[in-house]
Structure formats: C-alpha cells, structure tokens
Design an enzyme around this catalytic site. Structure first.
Site, PDB file in Angstrom:
ATOM      1  N   LYS A 256      27.883  75.902  30.019  1.00 26.58           N
ATOM      2  CA  LYS A 256      27.614  76.935  30.079  1.00 26.58           C
ATOM      3  C   LYS A 256      25.839  77.637  29.614  1.00 26.58           C
ATOM      4  CE  LYS A 256      30.897  77.717  25.686  1.00 26.58           C
ATOM      5  NZ  LYS A 256      31.459  78.524  26.362  1.00 26.58           N
ATOM      6  N   ARG A 330      42.244  75.049  24.585  1.00 28.60           N
ATOM      7  CA  ARG A 330      43.574  75.134  24.673  1.00 28.60           C
ATOM      8  C   ARG A 330      44.138  73.101  24.712  1.00 28.60           C
ATOM      9  NH1 ARG A 330      43.081  78.719  29.796  1.00 28.60           N
ATOM     10  NH2 ARG A 330      41.367  79.843  28.157  1.00 28.60           N
TER      11      ARG A 330
END
Ligand code: BES
Ligand code: ZN
Ligand code: ZN
Length: 478
Positions: A256, A330
């Site tokens: 990120k 996820r």
C-alpha cells in the site's frame, strides 16, 4: 469509577444532568435542583446544552436537549458528546436523571455517558486529563428502568473494550495478543475459547490463512470461541460469526502507499465486532448459542511473503490464484468460514470484515455494505441497524459478478482485475466458500469501523457492530 442506580439524588452530588425531549421541560424540577427561580432559556432541541450554577450550593445543573424522542438513537451521540466536551468540568459525584425518558432514550443516554467517560492517551507519560468523577449515579423510577441501565452499561463496557483493541498499535496487537485477549474474556464471562497456533493450523490445513501470515514474524492464529446458554432446546438459535482479524495490513508485496498506512491497524475491526458480540451475549446470558471464528494474521512484507501469482490451497480444498496480496482479508475469511461450516452446523451465519476500499467509495462512512441472498436476514439486519444507528445498506450479489473471479488455473482468484464493483466481487469470492448456506450474510464494515470523530485528532475506533449484532440476535430468540 463506581456506577450505580438510585431512586433520587443526594447531598453528595456535585453535578446533576437532566435530559429533556423537545418541549418536555419540567420547569419545577429544574428550579428546585438549580436553586434558580426563573424559567431556563432552554427548549430541549437536540444537542442543546445549558449549565445552571446553584447560587449557594456547590451544584451544577446541566440541561441537555434530546430533540424528538422518536430519534432516540441520536441520544447516544448527544450524551457522548456532552460528556466528552465537559469532562474536565465534572466534579466527584455526577447524577443523571433518567425518570422522564422513554426506554430507548434511557439505553442510549447511559451508553453514551459511559462511552463518553473514555480516557484517551493511555500511552502518555502524563495523561491527557484526569476525570475527577468517581461516582456516576443514574436516577431511575423502577426496576424496569434499572434493567435497561444495567444492559446499557454492560454494552458500553464491551464497546469500550473492543474500541481499545482496535485502537491499540500493531506492534502490541499481534494475532497472538488478540487470541489472548479473547481467552481472558472467555474466562471472565464464561464462554469457551481455543486458540489454534501455527503448528495446529499446519496440521489442519488452513492454507489460505497460513499463506497470508507467512511474511510476518508474528504467526497467524485461528480463534474459536463458543458461548452456550444454560439450557439449549430445539428452538435455541445457533449463530455462527466470523470476523476478519488482520492485525496490520501493509498490503504485502502488493504494498500500500505509505500515507495513512498506520490506519491499517484497524483491519481487525470485524474480529473486534464479533468478539464483542459473543462477550456481550455471555454477559447478558442471551438464550442463543454462538460460535465465533476469528482468523488472525499480519499481512507483512518479507522474503517469505506470499506473492501475486502464487496459487495457494485453502481449508476447503479449493485452490486460489493470488492476483493481489492486498486482497488478503477474503483469503483468511474463507478459511474461517470453511472451518466453521466443516466443524459446526449453524442456523445463521454472519461474517464481518473491513474488506474493501470499494465499499467506502459506494457508501462512505455512514453505513456498512450488506450482502446476502436471504431477504429476511437482510430486512432484520437493516432494522437492527436503524434502531442502533449502526446502519447497513444492501448491495447486489448477482451471479454475473462471479464470472470475473474465475481463474484459468485455479478454482478461483482473489481479485477480479477490473476496477469496478470491488465490494460485490469480494463478497462473491466469500460466497464461493459458503457451501450455499441458506442464511449467510457478509457485512463489509471498512467505512464504519474506524473513522474521524470529534473525540480524537486522528481517526479512531467506533465500536461498530456489537450493538447491531446483539440487536439482530435478540430478534432471533423466540
Ligand atoms: N483492509 C483493506 C480494505 C480497507 C480499506 C479497509 C480502507 C479499511 C479502509 C483490504 O485488505 C484491502 O486492502 N483491499 C483492497 C483490495 C484491492 C487490492 C482490490 C482495496 O479495497 O483497496
Ligand atoms: Zn489488504
Ligand atoms: Zn485488509
């Protein structure tokens, strides 16, 4: 601080807070308590605040406006804000008049006050402020009101605990630390907690969770908590909860940008929400059987990190092509979901996760995204959200969205690769592992778990989810 309920105020009280709904002011009560024999300039508009100083005694009377009683959820914010803004002014013994309020207002008032007393700056050498108040007394009329006060206090205390956990820095809050916190809570409130460490995860094949955690010096864990009521009968609802517990999300090798990366300590907000829910259900002795699974890992950058391009296994046996290591939530969640589905049978299944930036693009910071094929769950959770002001909004989960998630080489991939509908495609990924459970709902809380507020300079934890889920679960109990 000692908190209790009383039938009336006494000589020790230095501060008396009296809330009134719009145009419902009891002028005589105000005159009696404040010693000021004139009508106060106060109408009870939402958030209106007037402080009256007794001319002779060391007493302050604080009038707080609550507006329309139908909007009782806002009462929580009015109180929290009033307490926070005036926290340095309160004396040693504070009394709050609740007798005039409706039940929902009482719950929200007490909840807002207890949360408003939260002390920030716990790591500072010199604390930010020292609250002088050591007695907080709620003035109630009867046992019914007392019960509401008690429940509101218990709720606030659990919310404070999970807010604290979400706000903790990632060097302290490792996956193991999260596990220990829940073990301690289980011992205190009487529910069972087991923490599967890395060797146990390897043993049992939680390959997706292990892949996400393999780049961190702090190994992943799977936390399994179970609360059973004293008696279980065929009507006792059995609820499965799964929460995303990423203790820190750097993005992994798909790293990120550094701006605001520190906020990714809040990437275990889903874990905190389901932890708070099982703890509070145990405290309130709810007639519901809860199984709570928290996969916890740190998504780090290292020579051992999993890579974009890797094809990994999972507890379900399905293979997953990793397109982006930043779509890690996820991956750990499906191992949590599969673990629950393989080892338990539940009537209702809810997972909670700070899953996508996309849901923030869609709904902003005001609601969580809700994904389900079950209309009844959707409507009950939406109602619970309106009541508790922890709102949800349903987003689509049509079959068409799955196509983009199918991989050439593996059973599924972790990212569609198209810059659209990111919250829905993430939900479709999860659904792929739910074995068509008829009552499964996914809540994407990325926008609501951690946000700007009037209480802190930087973003901070909101405690989102505990009230929503407890309200929903109470509605399942027949
Ligand atoms: N933890 C983030 C999602 C998130 C974003 C939570 C902002 C709270 C605030 C998640 O793991 C993530 O990184 N999602 C990516 C997925 C991307 C790789 C498609 C995102 O949504 O940007
Ligand atoms: Zn991520
Ligand atoms: Zn994440």
């Amino acid at each position: 601080m000692e908190i209790q309920t009383l039938k009336q105020i006494n000589d020790h009280h230095t501060d008396i807070i009296i809330p009134f709904s719009k145009d419902k002011i009891d002028v005589n009560l105000v005159k009696n308590l404040s010693g000021i024999n004139r009508n106060p300039d106060f109408s009870g508009e939402g958030k209106e605040l007037t402080i009256l100083y007794h001319p002779e005694k060391n007493i302050k009377v604080i009038l707080l406006g609550l507006g329309d009683p139908k909007e009782s959820a806002k009462t929580q914010t009015y109180f929290r804000s009033c307490i926070h803004q005036n926290r340095k002014k309160f004396g040693v013994s504070v009394a709050v008049y609740l007798t005039n309020l409706e039940d929902d207002q009482i719950f929200n008032a007490v909840n807002g006050i207890v949360i408003g007393m939260k002390q920030n700056g716990i790591f500072k050498q010199k604390k930010d402020f020292i609250l002088k108040t050591d007695h907080l007394d709620f003035i109630t009329r009867d046992a019914g009101q007392e019960k509401i006060v008690d429940e509101a206090i218990k709720t606030a205390e659990t919310q404070l605990e999970i807010m604290h956990l979400v706000d903790l820095p990632p060097n302290i809050k490792t996956p193991e630390f999260i596990g220990n916190t829940i073990v301690t809570s289980g011992q205190k409130y009487g529910y069972n907690v087991q923490v599967l460490d890395k060797p146990a995860l390897e043993d049992q094949g939680l390959k997706a969770l292990l892949a996400v955690g393999q780049g961190s010096a702090n190994p992943p864990v799977l936390i399994v908590a179970e609360y059973k009521p004293k008696t279980i009968n065929p009507n006792t609802p059995k609820v499965g909860l799964v929460g995303k517990g990423i203790s820190f999300d750097t993005g992994g090798l798909s790293i990120k940008p550094s701006a605001n990366m520190g906020y990714m300590k809040s990437d275990m907000g889903g874990a905190a929400a389901v932890f708070g829910t099982i703890e509070l259900a145990a405290k309130l002795n709810l007639d519901v059987h809860i199984i709570c699974i928290i996969p916890a890992a740190e998504n780090s950058v290292d020579a051992n990190s999993y890579r974009p391009g890797d094809i990994i296994g999972s507890y379900s046996g399905k293979s997953i092509e990793v397109i982006d290591t930043d779509a890690e939530g996820r991956l750990i969640l499906v191992d949590g979901l599969s673990y629950l589905l393989k080892n338990y049978t539940v009537d209702y299944l809810v997972d909670v996760a700070t899953l996508t930036g996309s849901v923030i693009q869609t709904l902003g910071y005001n609601a969580a995204g809700l994904f389900t094929q079950n209309d009844e769950m959707s409507s009950q959770l939406s109602k619970a959200g309106e009541k508790t002001y922890e709102r949800v909004w349903r987003l689509p989960l049509w079959e068409d969205y799955l196509t983009d998630m199918l991989s050439d080489m593996a059973d599924i991939k972790n990212l569609s690769g198209k810059p659209v509908a990111g919250a829905t495609t993430a939900a479709k990924f999860l659904e792929f592992f739910t074995e068509n459970h008829e009552r499964w709902t996914h809540l994407d809380i990325a926008g609501v778990a951690f946000s700007d507020s009037e209480y802190t300079k930087m973003r901070s934890a909101t405690g989102y989810g505990v009230r929503l889920l407890i309200e929903y679960i109470k509605g399942l109990v027949k």
